[in-house]
Design a protein around this motif. Structure first.
Motif, PDB file in Angstrom:
ATOM      1  N   VAL A  89       5.882   2.341 -15.646  1.00  0.00           N
ATOM      2  CA  VAL A  89       5.240   2.681 -14.369  1.00  0.00           C
ATOM      3  C   VAL A  89       3.724   2.735 -14.524  1.00  0.00           C
ATOM      4  N   ASP A  90       3.247   3.337 -15.597  1.00  0.00           N
ATOM      5  CA  ASP A  90       1.799   3.417 -15.826  1.00  0.00           C
ATOM      6  C   ASP A  90       1.188   2.033 -16.000  1.00  0.00           C
ATOM      7  N   LEU A  91       1.884   1.161 -16.699  1.00  0.00           N
ATOM      8  CA  LEU A  91       1.354  -0.185 -16.910  1.00  0.00           C
ATOM      9  C   LEU A  91       1.409  -1.036 -15.649  1.00  0.00           C
ATOM     10  N   ALA A  92       2.291  -0.669 -14.703  1.00  0.00           N
ATOM     11  CA  ALA A  92       2.386  -1.438 -13.466  1.00  0.00           C
ATOM     12  C   ALA A  92       1.361  -1.024 -12.426  1.00  0.00           C
ATOM     13  N   TYR A  93       0.707   0.126 -12.609  1.00  0.00           N
ATOM     14  CA  TYR A  93      -0.268   0.601 -11.634  1.00  0.00           C
ATOM     15  C   TYR A  93      -1.377  -0.415 -11.335  1.00  0.00           C
ATOM     16  N   PRO A  94      -2.065  -0.955 -12.358  1.00  0.00           N
ATOM     17  CA  PRO A  94      -3.179  -1.859 -12.033  1.00  0.00           C
ATOM     18  C   PRO A  94      -2.757  -3.126 -11.314  1.00  0.00           C
ATOM     19  N   PHE A  95      -1.491  -3.542 -11.454  1.00  0.00           N
ATOM     20  CA  PHE A  95      -1.036  -4.766 -10.808  1.00  0.00           C
ATOM     21  C   PHE A  95      -0.653  -4.529  -9.349  1.00  0.00           C
ATOM     22  N   ILE A  96      -0.228  -3.314  -9.027  1.00  0.00           N
ATOM     23  CA  ILE A  96       0.147  -3.010  -7.648  1.00  0.00           C
ATOM     24  C   ILE A  96      -1.072  -2.612  -6.831  1.00  0.00           C
ATOM     25  N   ASP A  97      -1.925  -1.783  -7.400  1.00  0.00           N
ATOM     26  CA  ASP A  97      -3.125  -1.327  -6.700  1.00  0.00           C
ATOM     27  C   ASP A  97      -4.344  -1.726  -7.519  1.00  0.00           C
ATOM     28  N   PRO A  98      -5.097  -2.729  -7.088  1.00  0.00           N
ATOM     29  CA  PRO A  98      -6.272  -3.165  -7.870  1.00  0.00           C
ATOM     30  C   PRO A  98      -7.344  -2.098  -7.994  1.00  0.00           C
ATOM     31  N   ASN A 112       0.810  -1.213   0.000  1.00  0.00           N
ATOM     32  CA  ASN A 112       0.000   0.000   0.000  1.00  0.00           C
ATOM     33  C   ASN A 112       0.846   1.266   0.000  1.00  0.00           C
ATOM     34  N   SER A 113       2.129   1.168   0.321  1.00  0.00           N
ATOM     35  CA  SER A 113       3.008   2.335   0.312  1.00  0.00           C
ATOM     36  C   SER A 113       3.836   2.444  -0.948  1.00  0.00           C
ATOM     37  N   ALA A 114       3.749   1.462  -1.841  1.00  0.00           N
ATOM     38  CA  ALA A 114       4.638   1.424  -2.995  1.00  0.00           C
ATOM     39  C   ALA A 114       4.181   2.322  -4.135  1.00  0.00           C
ATOM     40  N   LEU A 115       2.893   2.613  -4.227  1.00  0.00           N
ATOM     41  CA  LEU A 115       2.393   3.353  -5.387  1.00  0.00           C
ATOM     42  C   LEU A 115       2.952   4.773  -5.470  1.00  0.00           C
ATOM     43  N   PRO A 116       2.983   5.561  -4.393  1.00  0.00           N
ATOM     44  CA  PRO A 116       3.613   6.898  -4.509  1.00  0.00           C
ATOM     45  C   PRO A 116       5.091   6.825  -4.864  1.00  0.00           C
ATOM     46  N   VAL A 117       5.779   5.811  -4.350  1.00  0.00           N
ATOM     47  CA  VAL A 117       7.202   5.664  -4.661  1.00  0.00           C
ATOM     48  C   VAL A 117       7.391   5.315  -6.127  1.00  0.00           C
ATOM     49  N   LEU A 118       6.529   4.453  -6.649  1.00  0.00           N
ATOM     50  CA  LEU A 118       6.620   4.087  -8.058  1.00  0.00           C
ATOM     51  C   LEU A 118       6.353   5.280  -8.960  1.00  0.00           C
ATOM     52  N   THR A 119       5.393   6.105  -8.575  1.00  0.00           N
ATOM     53  CA  THR A 119       5.111   7.317  -9.355  1.00  0.00           C
ATOM     54  C   THR A 119       6.314   8.259  -9.363  1.00  0.00           C
ATOM     55  N   LEU A 120       6.911   8.460  -8.203  1.00  0.00           N
ATOM     56  CA  LEU A 120       8.066   9.352  -8.118  1.00  0.00           C
ATOM     57  C   LEU A 120       9.281   8.764  -8.819  1.00  0.00           C
ATOM     58  N   LEU A 121       9.391   7.430  -8.849  1.00  0.00           N
ATOM     59  CA  LEU A 121      10.530   6.805  -9.512  1.00  0.00           C
ATOM     60  C   LEU A 121      10.541   7.113 -10.999  1.00  0.00           C
ATOM     61  N   GLY A 122       9.361   7.120 -11.615  1.00  0.00           N
ATOM     62  CA  GLY A 122       9.301   7.483 -13.023  1.00  0.00           C
ATOM     63  C   GLY A 122       9.730   8.911 -13.271  1.00  0.00           C
ATOM     64  N   LEU A 123       9.381   9.814 -12.351  1.00  0.00           N
ATOM     65  CA  LEU A 123       9.785  11.211 -12.499  1.00  0.00           C
ATOM     66  C   LEU A 123      11.262  11.413 -12.173  1.00  0.00           C
ATOM     67  N   ALA A 124      11.774  10.650 -11.201  1.00  0.00           N
ATOM     68  CA  ALA A 124      13.174  10.816 -10.800  1.00  0.00           C
ATOM     69  C   ALA A 124      14.140  10.224 -11.806  1.00  0.00           C
ATOM     70  N   PHE A 125      13.642   9.442 -12.758  1.00  0.00           N
ATOM     71  CA  PHE A 125      14.545   8.868 -13.753  1.00  0.00           C
ATOM     72  C   PHE A 125      15.183   9.951 -14.612  1.00  0.00           C
ATOM     73  N   GLY A 126      14.460  11.053 -14.825  1.00  0.00           N
ATOM     74  CA  GLY A 126      15.053  12.163 -15.560  1.00  0.00           C
ATOM     75  C   GLY A 126      16.258  12.751 -14.837  1.00  0.00           C
ATOM     76  N   GLU A 127      16.163  12.855 -13.512  1.00  0.00           N
ATOM     77  CA  GLU A 127      17.304  13.336 -12.730  1.00  0.00           C
ATOM     78  C   GLU A 127      18.463  12.344 -12.797  1.00  0.00           C
ATOM     79  N   LEU A 128      18.142  11.061 -12.894  1.00  0.00           N
ATOM     80  CA  LEU A 128      19.189  10.051 -12.989  1.00  0.00           C
ATOM     81  C   LEU A 128      19.975  10.205 -14.289  1.00  0.00           C
ATOM     82  N   ILE A 129      19.273  10.486 -15.383  1.00  0.00           N
ATOM     83  CA  ILE A 129      19.951  10.682 -16.668  1.00  0.00           C
ATOM     84  C   ILE A 129      20.790  11.955 -16.642  1.00  0.00           C
ATOM     85  N   ALA A 130      20.218  13.039 -16.083  1.00  0.00           N
ATOM     86  CA  ALA A 130      20.970  14.293 -16.011  1.00  0.00           C
ATOM     87  C   ALA A 130      22.179  14.165 -15.088  1.00  0.00           C
TER      88      ALA A 130
END
Length: 347
Positions: free
Chosen positions: A295-304, A229-247
């Motif tokens: 990340v978008d495709l993983a949403y329905p599998f993590i949170d029904p 139940n705590s993973a969904l906000p982290v997964l959302t932020l992980l997709g956004l933080a990937f840009g910082e990882l590339i930079a």
């Protein structure tokens, strides 16, 4: 589910086209390029005829809209053009530098996730309050220290003073640890802060209190209830933080003198090699879009509760009352007469 995936794919294609178009227009608006600078340099000793042929070969003598259509058509056929400095195909230059950057960003992402998980769990489950407060302040510390400062300090102590890692990239895994750990701090700070807050909020939910009342341990509750139940906000932020990882890979590769996309970008910017810069921008956009699509495709599998159309299933109070009334047993209560029968009435 098919419509959800199709919509996300269409959005990804539109984002790629918009990023490529915007980068092309911005780079075309810059004054000069590598070929024009070379022609105007007296030391190069390029004749006007040779300069005209060079501009014609690279298509720089055409209008901007014609250059854009030609570049877009080549992109659809896998052709990113040629480098204005080396003359090599841009696709080959990017492909040569990509493996080193992929290994760096991949291991850096692993370090970032491990750092974030350790800090978030310790901030919520440490036995002492002062220790939990200490771990709560760690994300702010990670975010406030620049990447190049961490890299320079790591080189100073781990390489030059303690001789634990090589000072330059020698192709070994040991030389990759320090750059990856430095890069991991970039994504660890926001992930740790969001994950810690999400775990803290989830632990206050009623279903956690019910599990505690039934005698379940904290470890079992964390694995079965809190983590998912705590993973969904982290997964959302992980997709956004990937840009910082590339930079951050650009800065990290420059500090540690690693050959990769970062060094290729720095060299292309210094020489105004616009096709190479545009190829790097396109590669970064593709990686960013693919990660966010995953990340978008993983949403329905993590949170029904997330539906395939991207919306959250919300049940209104009226629906809850209706469902409760439908399944709840109706109590049998004897009707109380308003008046007592005549035979039992008091005289």
């Amino acid at each position: 589910m098919r419509g959800y995936v199709l919509r996300r794919l269409v959005q990804a294609v539109l984002v790629l086209w918009a990023a490529y178009t915007l980068s092309f227009l911005l780079l075309s608006a810059l004054p000069g390029d590598s070929i024009s600078n070379r022609i105007q340099n007296p030391e190069a000793q390029i004749t006007p005829e040779a300069g005209r042929l060079m501009l014609e070969f690279y298509g720089l003598d055409r209008p901007v809209w014609e250059q854009y259509l030609h570049a877009l058509w080549g992109l659809l056929h896998g052709d990113l053009g040629f480098s204005l400095t080396t003359g090599k195909p841009v696709a080959h230059s990017v492909a040569d530098a990509l493996p080193s950057t992929l290994s760096l960003t991949g291991l850096g992402l692993v370090f970032g996730l491990v750092f974030a998980a350790v800090v978030a769990v310790a901030a919520n489950y440490a036995p002492w309050a002062w220790l939990r407060g200490l771990f709560d302040s760690v994300p702010a510390l990670f975010a406030s220290v620049p990447t190049f400062v961490v890299g320079v300090l790591a080189l100073q102590y781990l390489s030059f003073r303690w001789h634990l890692i090589p000072s330059v990239d020698d192709g070994t895994l040991l030389a990759l640890v320090a750059p990856a750990a430095t890069l991991g701090l970039i994504v660890a700070a926001p992930l740790a802060q969001v994950f810690a807050a999400s775990v803290r909020t989830t632990r206050e939910r009623p279903f956690v209190h019910v599990a505690q009342a039934r005698g379940a341990g904290e470890g079992y509750i964390f694995r079965k209830d809190v983590l998912r139940n705590s993973a969904l906000p982290v997964l959302t932020l992980l997709g956004l933080a990937f840009g910082e990882l590339i930079a951050g890979a650009v800065v990290t590769e420059s500090v540690y003198a690693r050959q990769g996309i970062g060094q290729l970008t720095v060299g292309a910017v210094d020489t105004q090699d616009l096709p190479v810069v545009q190829g790097v921008v396109l590669l970064s956009t593709v990686a960013y879009v693919l990660v966010n699509l995953a990340v978008d495709l993983a949403y329905p599998f993590i949170d029904p509760r997330v539906l395939v159309d991207g919306r959250t299933r919300r049940v209104t109070d009226a629906q809850v009352a209706k469902r409760t009334a439908a399944v709840a047993p109706v109590p049998v209560v004897a009707a109380v007469p308003r008046r007592l029968p005549a035979e039992v009435a008091m005289p």
